[in-house]
Enzyme design. Structure first.
Site, PDB file in Angstrom:
ATOM      1  N   GLY A   1      -0.396  -5.150 -16.857  1.00 55.01           N
ATOM      2  CA  GLY A   1      -0.262  -6.139 -15.579  1.00 55.01           C
ATOM      3  C   GLY A   1       0.550  -7.168 -15.929  1.00 55.01           C
TER       4      GLY A   1
ATOM      5  N   TYR B   1       1.429  -3.996   0.347  1.00 57.58           N
ATOM      6  CA  TYR B   1       0.710  -5.189  -0.520  1.00 57.58           C
ATOM      7  C   TYR B   1       1.346  -6.638   0.010  1.00 57.58           C
ATOM      8  CZ  TYR B   1       0.117  -1.322  -3.757  1.00 57.58           C
ATOM      9  OH  TYR B   1      -0.355  -0.163  -4.293  1.00 57.58           O
TER      10      TYR B   1
ATOM     11  N   CYS C   1       7.562   6.270  12.395  1.00 55.82           N
ATOM     12  CA  CYS C   1       7.005   5.974  13.670  1.00 55.82           C
ATOM     13  C   CYS C   1       5.622   4.978  13.220  1.00 55.82           C
ATOM     14  CB  CYS C   1       6.348   7.208  14.207  1.00 55.82           C
ATOM     15  SG  CYS C   1       6.054   6.802  15.912  1.00 55.82           S
TER      16      CYS C   1
END
Ligand code: LLP
Length: 403
Positions: free
Chosen positions: A222, A306, A332
């Site tokens: 992280g 995100y 699309c």
């Protein structure tokens, strides 16, 4: 973001392999790893590359050859790691919500396993008792991460065993005499603040009296990397210094030696990746100038999924005066990469480059709209090598039962 590959190099790769195209820079991956290791010297800290970020076997080989370990999130990632030649002991399998068959396969293959539910811990106890050492993933009730979708340590997160279930966890451990050697916490992705890792350390501190056989404290991954110009990532020197300090304190307090493990994904490969796409169409609507690309959310979904920022440059005409664009895909769907972005003025046919495309770019790609996945190229020792080709029409039919 960084520009470790020049526009000349990227343009040459696009010319040779076509677009859209993912290009990765091996030496940048090595540089990231070396920088990371240097911050934790002289400790025995171990790093496991979270390969969910990018699993191409040529990338995994770069990772293995530089001496890094690997973290997997499915049994197939474990099999890929073994295929590339990682030794089982250098593989970690951090599972979540998986069937117990995956866990028992991983244990039998001899890889390190972190279990994230009481249900699978019970099954592990029944199958293996105290014969194999195991890690447990704890949910620390810490809110951290770039956005909610990539936050995994909070009270509503599905990940890990909630702290409130400590008694139940201990009962299972005692019942089957399970040998727990690792406590694992991963709070989320894009964590800039080193204090978050210290919160994990504080949780370890409260848990350790209950786990006398634990000698590994796994802080997960992280680390934040810069995505936008001028943005700062996690201060790795500070992280190294603070983790070393707290590990020493914990070792002294509990009278046993603890080793820290980390599972970086983005940190290792994000900045080493570049995604190149061609401008198919320029279109204006009132104030808006659309640049429509020969790619879309099928190839790079992070901006849509995100709201992630990916820096975009015009590598055909980088010195043009800049103009505001809405950069959109050809799927699309409303697949907008950037709504109002200053980019050197674009002509149809120009090549745009997206930075930070190494992590969760190709890896999250799909064949939506029956479009082909792009090719991937590894740039190493000044040579660009194809590491996976683009799909062809036959690939779209390959899994389908013929009519
Ligand atoms: N360890 C565990 C247990 C994880 O769940 C993850 C990421 C990592 C390590 C690596 O995290 P990193 O260092 O890459 O931040 N697709 C999202 C990120 C999802 C991360 C999932 N788990 C994105 O593109 O932002």
């Amino acid at each position: 973001m960084n520009a470790s590959l020049s526009f000349n190099t990227l343009n040459a790769a696009a010319e040779k392999f076509g677009t859209p195209l993912y290009v990765y820079h091996a030496e940048k991956i090595e540089q990231q790893y070396q920088h990371l290791c240097a911050q934790f010297e002289p400790t025995q800290t171990k790093f496991f590359y979270a390969c969910k970020a990018l699993t191409n076997i040529h990338i995994l080989k770069v990772i293995k050859d530089m001496g890094c370990n690997i973290d997997c999130s499915s049994i197939n990632e474990v099999q890929l790691a073994l295929h590339v030649g990682f030794l089982p002991n250098n593989i970690l399998y951090t599972s979540n919500s998986v069937g117990f068959d995956e866990i028992s396969t991983a244990v039998e293959l001899g890889v390190n396993v972190n279990i994230d539910s009481l249900s699978n811990l019970e099954k592990f106890g029944q199958a293996f008792g105290g014969t194999k050492a195991i890690g447990v993933r704890i949910r620390p009730d810490v809110m951290a991460g770039g956005n909610l979708k990539i936050s995994t340590g909070h009270v509503k997160s599905k990940f890990g065993i909630p702290l409130t279930q400590l008694d139940a966890l201990k009962l299972i451990q005692e019942k089957y005499k399970i040998n727990i050697h690792t406590l694992h916490i991963h709070t989320g992705s894009e964590i800039k603040d080193v204090a978050v890792f210290m919160k994990s350390a504080a949780v370890f501190d409260t848990l350790l009296p209950h786990f006398p056989t634990v000698n590994v404290l796994d802080f997960g991954g992280g680390f934040k990397v810069p995505y936008a110009p001028g943005e700062q990532g996690t201060d790795m020197a500070q992280l190294g210094a603070e983790v070393k300090k707290v590990m020493k304190q914990l070792s002294e307090k509990f009278g046993r030696q603890f080793i820290a493990w980390f599972e970086p994904g983005k940190y290792m490969v994000s900045e080493a990746g570049f995604f190149i796409a061609k401008v198919n169409v320029l279109k204006t609507s009132g104030e808006i100038s659309f640049a429509g690309l020969n790619t879309g959310l099928n190839h790079l979904i992070r901006p849509m999924f995100y709201d992630a920022y990916h820096h975009i440059d015009n590598m055909t005409s980088p010195n043009n005066p800049s103009k505001q664009y809405a950069v959109v895909g050809n799927i699309c769907e409303t697949d907008t990469f950037a709504w109002d972005r200053a980019i050197p003025e674009i002509a149809e046919g120009d090549l745009l480059v997206f930075y930070n495309a190494g992590a969760y770019g190709y890896e999250m790609a799909s064949n939506y709209n029956a479009r082909f996945k792009p090719a991937q190229v590894l740039y190493q020792q000044d040579t660009a090598k194809l590491i996976s080709r683009a799909d062809q029409f036959e690939d779209l039919l390959s899994l389908q039962v013929p009519l």
